[in-house]
Design a protein around this motif. Structure first.
Motif, PDB file in Angstrom:
ATOM      1  N   GLN A 262       0.823  -1.207   0.000  1.00 55.68           N
ATOM      2  CA  GLN A 262       0.000   0.000   0.000  1.00 55.68           C
ATOM      3  C   GLN A 262       0.857   1.257   0.000  1.00 55.68           C
ATOM      4  O   GLN A 262       0.572   2.212  -0.725  1.00 55.68           O
ATOM      5  CB  GLN A 262      -0.925  -0.003   1.220  1.00 55.68           C
ATOM      6  CG  GLN A 262      -2.102  -0.956   1.109  1.00 55.68           C
ATOM      7  CD  GLN A 262      -3.005  -0.875   2.313  1.00 55.68           C
ATOM      8  OE1 GLN A 262      -2.574  -0.593   3.430  1.00 55.68           O
ATOM      9  NE2 GLN A 262      -4.287  -1.123   2.113  1.00 55.68           N
ATOM     10  N   ARG A 263       1.909   1.273   0.833  1.00 56.06           N
ATOM     11  CA  ARG A 263       2.776   2.451   0.871  1.00 56.06           C
ATOM     12  C   ARG A 263       3.410   2.720  -0.484  1.00 56.06           C
ATOM     13  O   ARG A 263       3.438   3.862  -0.954  1.00 56.06           O
ATOM     14  CB  ARG A 263       3.857   2.270   1.942  1.00 56.06           C
ATOM     15  CG  ARG A 263       3.392   2.518   3.356  1.00 56.06           C
ATOM     16  CD  ARG A 263       4.571   2.697   4.302  1.00 56.06           C
ATOM     17  NE  ARG A 263       5.426   1.517   4.328  1.00 56.06           N
ATOM     18  CZ  ARG A 263       5.268   0.503   5.163  1.00 56.06           C
ATOM     19  NH1 ARG A 263       4.259   0.517   6.032  1.00 56.06           N
ATOM     20  NH2 ARG A 263       6.083  -0.533   5.152  1.00 56.06           N
ATOM     21  N   GLU A 264       3.933   1.678  -1.115  1.00 54.57           N
ATOM     22  CA  GLU A 264       4.563   1.851  -2.426  1.00 54.57           C
ATOM     23  C   GLU A 264       3.552   2.350  -3.458  1.00 54.57           C
ATOM     24  O   GLU A 264       3.858   3.228  -4.274  1.00 54.57           O
ATOM     25  CB  GLU A 264       5.172   0.528  -2.893  1.00 54.57           C
ATOM     26  CG  GLU A 264       6.380   0.086  -2.070  1.00 54.57           C
ATOM     27  CD  GLU A 264       6.866  -1.297  -2.479  1.00 54.57           C
ATOM     28  OE1 GLU A 264       6.303  -1.859  -3.444  1.00 54.57           O
ATOM     29  OE2 GLU A 264       7.804  -1.808  -1.836  1.00 54.57           O
ATOM     30  N   THR A 265       2.352   1.797  -3.421  1.00 54.39           N
ATOM     31  CA  THR A 265       1.313   2.190  -4.370  1.00 54.39           C
ATOM     32  C   THR A 265       0.870   3.627  -4.130  1.00 54.39           C
ATOM     33  O   THR A 265       0.705   4.414  -5.079  1.00 54.39           O
ATOM     34  CB  THR A 265       0.115   1.238  -4.270  1.00 54.39           C
ATOM     35  OG1 THR A 265       0.564  -0.113  -4.442  1.00 54.39           O
ATOM     36  CG2 THR A 265      -0.924   1.560  -5.334  1.00 54.39           C
ATOM     37  N   VAL A 266       0.671   3.986  -2.861  1.00 57.23           N
ATOM     38  CA  VAL A 266       0.265   5.353  -2.529  1.00 57.23           C
ATOM     39  C   VAL A 266       1.342   6.347  -2.962  1.00 57.23           C
ATOM     40  O   VAL A 266       1.040   7.398  -3.549  1.00 57.23           O
ATOM     41  CB  VAL A 266      -0.018   5.474  -1.015  1.00 57.23           C
ATOM     42  CG1 VAL A 266      -0.030   6.935  -0.581  1.00 57.23           C
ATOM     43  CG2 VAL A 266      -1.353   4.820  -0.687  1.00 57.23           C
ATOM     44  N   GLU A 267       2.593   6.045  -2.689  1.00 60.16           N
ATOM     45  CA  GLU A 267       3.672   6.956  -3.059  1.00 60.16           C
ATOM     46  C   GLU A 267       3.748   7.128  -4.571  1.00 60.16           C
ATOM     47  O   GLU A 267       4.004   8.237  -5.074  1.00 60.16           O
ATOM     48  CB  GLU A 267       4.994   6.443  -2.500  1.00 60.16           C
ATOM     49  CG  GLU A 267       5.086   6.629  -0.975  1.00 60.16           C
ATOM     50  CD  GLU A 267       6.240   5.878  -0.354  1.00 60.16           C
ATOM     51  OE1 GLU A 267       7.007   5.225  -1.106  1.00 60.16           O
ATOM     52  OE2 GLU A 267       6.380   5.930   0.895  1.00 60.16           O
TER      53      GLU A 267
ATOM     54  N   ALA B  79      -4.439  -3.369  -5.320  1.00 58.92           N
ATOM     55  CA  ALA B  79      -3.311  -3.298  -4.381  1.00 58.92           C
ATOM     56  C   ALA B  79      -3.678  -2.505  -3.130  1.00 58.92           C
ATOM     57  O   ALA B  79      -3.248  -2.830  -2.023  1.00 58.92           O
ATOM     58  CB  ALA B  79      -2.105  -2.670  -5.068  1.00 58.92           C
ATOM     59  N   LEU B  80      -4.480  -1.455  -3.307  1.00 57.77           N
ATOM     60  CA  LEU B  80      -4.852  -0.608  -2.174  1.00 57.77           C
ATOM     61  C   LEU B  80      -6.021  -1.173  -1.378  1.00 57.77           C
ATOM     62  O   LEU B  80      -6.188  -0.844  -0.201  1.00 57.77           O
ATOM     63  CB  LEU B  80      -5.219   0.794  -2.662  1.00 57.77           C
ATOM     64  CG  LEU B  80      -4.103   1.650  -3.259  1.00 57.77           C
ATOM     65  CD1 LEU B  80      -4.676   2.971  -3.754  1.00 57.77           C
ATOM     66  CD2 LEU B  80      -3.015   1.899  -2.231  1.00 57.77           C
ATOM     67  N   GLY B  81      -6.854  -1.984  -2.048  1.00 56.65           N
ATOM     68  CA  GLY B  81      -8.107  -2.369  -1.408  1.00 56.65           C
ATOM     69  C   GLY B  81      -9.019  -1.166  -1.262  1.00 56.65           C
ATOM     70  O   GLY B  81      -9.783  -1.062  -0.300  1.00 56.65           O
TER      71      GLY B  81
ATOM     72  N   SER C 226     -18.672   6.662   2.601  1.00 61.03           N
ATOM     73  CA  SER C 226     -19.594   5.802   1.857  1.00 61.03           C
ATOM     74  C   SER C 226     -18.933   4.474   1.517  1.00 61.03           C
ATOM     75  O   SER C 226     -19.289   3.841   0.539  1.00 61.03           O
ATOM     76  CB  SER C 226     -20.042   6.497   0.567  1.00 61.03           C
ATOM     77  OG  SER C 226     -18.940   6.686  -0.305  1.00 61.03           O
ATOM     78  N   GLY C 227     -17.959   4.056   2.325  1.00 61.20           N
ATOM     79  CA  GLY C 227     -17.266   2.806   2.056  1.00 61.20           C
ATOM     80  C   GLY C 227     -16.107   2.622   3.013  1.00 61.20           C
ATOM     81  O   GLY C 227     -15.952   3.367   3.984  1.00 61.20           O
ATOM     82  N   HIS C 228     -15.271   1.627   2.697  1.00 57.19           N
ATOM     83  CA  HIS C 228     -14.136   1.311   3.567  1.00 57.19           C
ATOM     84  C   HIS C 228     -13.005   2.294   3.318  1.00 57.19           C
ATOM     85  O   HIS C 228     -12.575   2.483   2.178  1.00 57.19           O
ATOM     86  CB  HIS C 228     -13.663  -0.118   3.289  1.00 57.19           C
ATOM     87  CG  HIS C 228     -12.633  -0.603   4.251  1.00 57.19           C
ATOM     88  ND1 HIS C 228     -12.925  -0.888   5.567  1.00 57.19           N
ATOM     89  CD2 HIS C 228     -11.304  -0.809   4.107  1.00 57.19           C
ATOM     90  CE1 HIS C 228     -11.819  -1.283   6.186  1.00 57.19           C
ATOM     91  NE2 HIS C 228     -10.825  -1.242   5.324  1.00 57.19           N
ATOM     92  N   PRO C 229     -12.451   2.943   4.358  1.00 58.27           N
ATOM     93  CA  PRO C 229     -11.386   3.928   4.168  1.00 58.27           C
ATOM     94  C   PRO C 229     -10.033   3.257   3.935  1.00 58.27           C
ATOM     95  O   PRO C 229      -9.864   2.054   4.159  1.00 58.27           O
ATOM     96  CB  PRO C 229     -11.388   4.706   5.482  1.00 58.27           C
ATOM     97  CG  PRO C 229     -11.862   3.702   6.489  1.00 58.27           C
ATOM     98  CD  PRO C 229     -12.859   2.826   5.775  1.00 58.27           C
ATOM     99  N   LEU C 230      -9.076   4.044   3.505  1.00 59.94           N
ATOM    100  CA  LEU C 230      -7.694   3.591   3.327  1.00 59.94           C
ATOM    101  C   LEU C 230      -6.846   4.222   4.428  1.00 59.94           C
ATOM    102  O   LEU C 230      -6.870   5.445   4.609  1.00 59.94           O
ATOM    103  CB  LEU C 230      -7.176   4.014   1.951  1.00 59.94           C
ATOM    104  CG  LEU C 230      -5.706   3.719   1.641  1.00 59.94           C
ATOM    105  CD1 LEU C 230      -5.428   2.221   1.699  1.00 59.94           C
ATOM    106  CD2 LEU C 230      -5.335   4.274   0.266  1.00 59.94           C
ATOM    107  N   PHE C 231      -6.085   3.387   5.136  1.00 60.80           N
ATOM    108  CA  PHE C 231      -5.268   3.839   6.264  1.00 60.80           C
ATOM    109  C   PHE C 231      -3.836   3.392   6.015  1.00 60.80           C
ATOM    110  O   PHE C 231      -3.569   2.195   5.868  1.00 60.80           O
ATOM    111  CB  PHE C 231      -5.806   3.230   7.562  1.00 60.80           C
ATOM    112  CG  PHE C 231      -5.070   3.654   8.808  1.00 60.80           C
ATOM    113  CD1 PHE C 231      -5.378   4.850   9.440  1.00 60.80           C
ATOM    114  CD2 PHE C 231      -4.082   2.850   9.364  1.00 60.80           C
ATOM    115  CE1 PHE C 231      -4.725   5.237  10.601  1.00 60.80           C
ATOM    116  CE2 PHE C 231      -3.423   3.216  10.526  1.00 60.80           C
ATOM    117  CZ  PHE C 231      -3.742   4.428  11.137  1.00 60.80           C
ATOM    118  N   VAL C 232      -2.899   4.348   5.953  1.00 60.01           N
ATOM    119  CA  VAL C 232      -1.500   4.036   5.649  1.00 60.01           C
ATOM    120  C   VAL C 232      -0.612   4.659   6.722  1.00 60.01           C
ATOM    121  O   VAL C 232      -0.390   5.878   6.731  1.00 60.01           O
ATOM    122  CB  VAL C 232      -1.100   4.572   4.259  1.00 60.01           C
ATOM    123  CG1 VAL C 232       0.351   4.198   3.942  1.00 60.01           C
ATOM    124  CG2 VAL C 232      -2.031   4.030   3.183  1.00 60.01           C
TER     125      VAL C 232
END
Length: 414
Positions: free
Chosen positions: A164-169, A185-187, A224-230
């Motif tokens: 997730q970190r690599e994808t977010v970056e 990759a992020l979900g 409105s859905g599942h959040p992303l936490f990094v």
């Protein structure tokens, strides 16, 4: 061998004989009573295997084929625990399954003992022996499966967090990426509106865990859905709240959640935006607001980049030396770090934002309009220049003082 042990072997043989029937019964009851357990077919199949293998191992123990100190969790039970860890199923659900399974098997076995053993005293001895042995079994096996769960959860989260970190970056750099693969990759779905956040702890213990729980509550209230936490470090995390097809966010609701459940967590908010570009833009706004809060030692629970004064302060922090010189030159004695000067600066900035209306400023600050006029007059006197002179610099300097505080102010003399 005592009579009770002999009777218990008979119960063990009955468990082995009716294993398929008992397994189906347990799995159905787990589904009814433990809603946290996954219900998709592959996981239900694993649950069947876990329940069946646990019954088989328990029967071996009751027959005396294996001593209690050599009991280990069956491979199928360990695999089921690992899969629950990968799904993020709460570990309490796994433990509850073992407690419930023990309760149901003891109830069934007690009825069988009552039918099979005519002597009440012997029946009681057999039931007590069964209860003691089953508790020893569940204690040993649940420790094994929980160890497997926690090990797998830690490994899974570490691997997933790294991806997730690599994808977010890569997203934040603006790299060209396949949207479908990136979302997998992020979900997290990119083709929607997002609200970027930065969460950090204000001296609280277990900051990341508290931040993640707070994010979940915010998602329930305004998402409105599942959040992303990094996670970024032990105290700070980046996050994104999905807000669907609209850019509207109820900031009052955000503030209410933070006031009720913040627990020492501070939040910087970006401006809602859509798609991949919006994912990046909303985060950059949240990160800029976070920089302002950190530099100015801002102590409120939430700071938002939607506030135009925060956006201005975010620009001013990029060259702090120039900002300090501008504040000193523009505000004169009004740039002193004292309570009286702070009151005058607050009133003067509100007065300028309200188009120099004493009535509007008084209503905003809950003051009498004569108090507003008195403070404005004193502020102009302390500044040493009329309001119309360097008007833009004046507003910027007051904004810098509001958000950056002691970083740009002159220490008060004693």
């Amino acid at each position: 061998m005592t009579d009770a042990e002999s009777e218990l072997q008979g119960i063990a043989a009955l468990i082995a004989e009716r294993a398929a029937e008992l397994t189906s019964y347990l799995v159905v009851e787990f589904g009814k009573r433990i809603p946290e357990l996954p219900t998709d077919p592959s996981l239900v199949d694993l649950l069947n295997g876990s329940a069946s293998s646990n019954l088989e191992t328990l029967a071996h123990l009751l027959r005396g084929h294996v001593p209690i100190d050599e009991i280990q969790a069956p491979a199928a039970a360990v695999e089921y625990a690992r899969r629950l860890a990968q799904r993020g199923t709460p570990p309490s659900a796994l433990l509850r399954a073992y407690r419930l399974g023990q309760q149901l098997i003891l109830r069934w076995a007690s009825e069988e003992i009552a039918r099979r053993v005519g002597d009440p005293a012997l029946a009681l001895q057999t039931s007590n022996l069964l209860t003691d042995t089953s508790f020893q079994y569940v204690d040993a096996v649940s420790e094994d499966v929980m160890g497997a769960y926690l090990t797998e959860r830690e490994r899974w989260l570490a691997n997933r967090s790294a991806v997730q970190r690599e994808t977010v970056e890569a997203l934040l750099r603006g790299d060209r990426m396949d949207v479908g693969a990136t979302e997998a990759a992020l979900g997290y779905r990119l083709r929607q509106h997002h609200l970027g956040l930065v969460l950090w702890s204000a001296g609280a213990d277990n900051g990341l865990a508290d931040s993640e729980r707070l994010l979940a509550r915010l998602a329930q209230r305004v998402g409105s859905g599942h959040p992303l936490f990094v996670p970024r470090d032990r105290d700070t995390a980046w996050a994104w709240l999905p807000i669907g097809r609209t850019a509207d966010v109820d900031l009052d609701a955000v503030a209410e959640v933070l006031a009720a459940d913040g627990g020492g967590i501070r939040v910087a908010l970006g401006v809602p935006d859509a798609g991949e570009q919006g994912f990046r833009a909303s985060h950059l706004g949240a990160a800029a607001a976070h920089d302002v809060a950190q530099l100015g030692q801002y102590d409120a629970e939430v700071i938002s980049y939607a506030d135009p004064t925060v956006r201005a302060a975010a620009l001013l922090v990029r060259d702090m030396d120039s900002t300090r010189r501008m504040v000193a030159r523009t505000l004169g004695e009004l740039a002193t770090d004292s309570e009286s000067a702070a009151r005058m600066r607050e009133t003067l900035l509100a007065f300028l934002e309200d188009r120099e209306s004493f009535v509007a400023t008084a209503a905003r600050l809950h003051l009498h309009k004569n108090t507003v006029k008195y403070r404005v007059d004193r502020a102009v006197e302390a500044r040493g220049k009329p309001l119309g002179e360097e008007r833009l610099d004046l507003e910027l300097a007051l904004i810098a003082c509001r958000w950056l505080g002691p970083e740009v102010l002159r220490p008060a003399t004693s």
